[in-house]
Scaffold this active site. Structure first.
Site, PDB file in Angstrom:
ATOM      1  N   GLY A  45       0.766  -1.245   0.000  1.00 47.46           N
ATOM      2  CA  GLY A  45       0.000   0.000   0.000  1.00 47.46           C
ATOM      3  C   GLY A  45       0.795   1.292   0.000  1.00 47.46           C
ATOM      4  N   ASP A 103       0.352   3.566   4.198  1.00 45.45           N
ATOM      5  CA  ASP A 103      -0.623   4.430   3.530  1.00 45.45           C
ATOM      6  C   ASP A 103      -1.758   4.834   4.461  1.00 45.45           C
ATOM      7  OD1 ASP A 103      -1.579   1.826   3.573  1.00 45.45           O
ATOM      8  OD2 ASP A 103      -2.321   1.826   1.519  1.00 45.45           O
ATOM      9  N   ASP A 106      -6.188   2.116   9.820  1.00 43.48           N
ATOM     10  CA  ASP A 106      -7.636   1.903   9.821  1.00 43.48           C
ATOM     11  C   ASP A 106      -7.980   1.283  11.174  1.00 43.48           C
ATOM     12  OD1 ASP A 106     -10.201   0.778   9.277  1.00 43.48           O
ATOM     13  OD2 ASP A 106      -9.793   0.740   7.149  1.00 43.48           O
ATOM     14  N   THR A 107      -8.086  -0.040  11.253  1.00 35.52           N
ATOM     15  CA  THR A 107      -8.231  -0.662  12.581  1.00 35.52           C
ATOM     16  C   THR A 107      -6.964  -0.464  13.400  1.00 35.52           C
ATOM     17  OG1 THR A 107      -7.316  -2.805  11.911  1.00 35.52           O
ATOM     18  CG2 THR A 107      -9.695  -2.480  11.589  1.00 35.52           C
ATOM     19  N   ASN A 109      -4.525  -2.499  13.328  1.00 39.77           N
ATOM     20  CA  ASN A 109      -3.908  -3.806  13.607  1.00 39.77           C
ATOM     21  C   ASN A 109      -2.555  -3.933  12.912  1.00 39.77           C
ATOM     22  OD1 ASN A 109      -5.834  -5.174  15.302  1.00 39.77           O
ATOM     23  ND2 ASN A 109      -7.202  -5.223  13.535  1.00 39.77           N
ATOM     24  N   LYS A 134      -7.852   6.857   9.860  1.00 36.84           N
ATOM     25  CA  LYS A 134      -9.298   6.688  10.075  1.00 36.84           C
ATOM     26  C   LYS A 134      -9.516   6.338  11.539  1.00 36.84           C
ATOM     27  CE  LYS A 134     -11.130   4.507   5.843  1.00 36.84           C
ATOM     28  NZ  LYS A 134     -11.657   3.202   5.352  1.00 36.84           N
TER      29      LYS A 134
HETATM   30  C1  PRP Z   1      -3.949  -2.139   4.037  1.00 39.20           C
HETATM   31  C2  PRP Z   1      -3.266  -0.797   4.115  1.00 39.20           C
HETATM   32  C3  PRP Z   1      -2.615  -0.830   5.478  1.00 39.20           C
HETATM   33  C4  PRP Z   1      -3.568  -1.685   6.307  1.00 39.20           C
HETATM   34  C5  PRP Z   1      -4.397  -0.796   7.178  1.00 39.20           C
HETATM   35  O1  PRP Z   1      -3.001  -3.083   3.643  1.00 39.20           O
HETATM   36  O2  PRP Z   1      -2.293  -0.675   3.093  1.00 39.20           O
HETATM   37  O3  PRP Z   1      -1.358  -1.466   5.420  1.00 39.20           O
HETATM   38  O4  PRP Z   1      -4.398  -2.385   5.353  1.00 39.20           O
HETATM   39  O5  PRP Z   1      -5.427  -1.493   7.820  1.00 39.20           O
HETATM   40  P1  PRP Z   1      -5.506  -1.755   9.369  1.00 39.20           P
HETATM   41  O6  PRP Z   1      -5.165  -0.465  10.067  1.00 39.20           O
HETATM   42  O7  PRP Z   1      -6.951  -2.134   9.570  1.00 39.20           O
HETATM   43  O8  PRP Z   1      -4.576  -2.852   9.712  1.00 39.20           O
HETATM   44  P2  PRP Z   1      -3.358  -4.551   3.141  1.00 39.20           P
HETATM   45  O9  PRP Z   1      -3.113  -5.510   4.251  1.00 39.20           O
HETATM   46  O10 PRP Z   1      -4.737  -4.555   2.533  1.00 39.20           O
HETATM   47  O11 PRP Z   1      -2.294  -4.860   2.017  1.00 39.20           O
HETATM   48  P3  PRP Z   1      -1.696  -3.893   0.882  1.00 39.20           P
HETATM   49  O12 PRP Z   1      -0.849  -2.885   1.585  1.00 39.20           O
HETATM   50  O13 PRP Z   1      -0.886  -4.823   0.046  1.00 39.20           O
HETATM   51  O14 PRP Z   1      -2.842  -3.259   0.140  1.00 39.20           O
HETATM   52 MG    MG Z   2      -0.852  -2.243   3.540  1.00 39.46          MG
END
Ligand code: PRP
Ligand code: MG
Length: 181
Positions: A45, A103, A106-107, A109, A134
């Site tokens: 991301g 990037d 969100d949660t 985690n 967020k």
């Molecule tokens: C997405 C994003 C963050 C994470 C945030 O990555 O890029 O790394 O989720 O979400 P969270 O705060 O709820 O953990 P994802 O795991 O979808 O993989 P990507 O970076 O390859 O898109």
């Molecule tokens: Mg990610």
């Protein structure tokens, strides 16, 4: 679900992103000019955000390393289970002031998992930077040290953010809303 059949609107255009990332870069330069900065970018991301951010940090000796984490897969909701699919390639980071770049929080985690993972490697210092935050979606406590924009709970795509692993190369961030009837 087909993104082409959904409504969308631009949330952050290229100018807005450039201006804010420039500000973040200047702030980070100010804070790290006398430190030994190692940026850890979380793939996939953050690859576009991080590429732009490092070019706005005027510290020529900074280093960049990568980690691949995954929590969402192709889903729009986080699974909550974060996997480190590829770790950083530096074995000793005890001399480095680490800044983890992602990037979005969100949660949170992902960030909390990565902060714990990197802390165990005993960096000299450890901070975090996200382009988007967020806070309303938190499942675990987390406040980023650097944040581009705080946003409501909207589904964002483009500028690294994917929809089923596509659209990451769109140069602005857009918000996908309901399906068109
Ligand atoms: C997405 C994003 C963050 C994470 C945030 O990555 O890029 O790394 O989720 O979400 P969270 O705060 O709820 O953990 P994802 O795991 O979808 O993989 P990507 O970076 O390859 O898109
Ligand atoms: Mg990610």
């Amino acid at each position: 679900m087909d993104i082409e059949k959904r409504k969308w609107e631009i949330m952050f255009d290229e100018t807005k992103l450039r201006e804010r990332i420039n500000e973040l870069g200047e702030q980070i330069k100010f804070d790290y000019i006398d430190k030994n900065l190692l940026i850890i970018s979380l793939l996939k991301g953050s690859f576009i955000f991080c590429a732009d951010l490092v070019r706005c940090i005027d510290i020529k000796t900074l280093r960049v390393n990568f980690m691949t984490t995954s929590s969402y897969g192709d889903a729009e909701e986080s699974s909550g289970k974060v996997k480190v699919q590829a770790d950083i390639t530096l074995s000793d980071i005890s001399d480095y002031d680490v800044l983890i770049v992602d990037d979005i929080a969100d949660t949170a985690n992902t960030m909390v998992h990565v902060v714990n993972h990197i802390s165990k490697k005993n960096p000299k210092s450890l901070k975090t930077c996200v382009l988007l935050d967020k806070p309303s979606r938190r499942e675990v406590e987390f406040v980023p040290d650097y944040c581009g924009f705080e946003i409501e709970d909207k589904f964002v795509v483009g500028y690294g953010f994917d929809f089923q692993d596509r659209y990451r190369n769109v140069p602005y961030i857009f918000n996908v809303t309901e399906e068109l009837k």
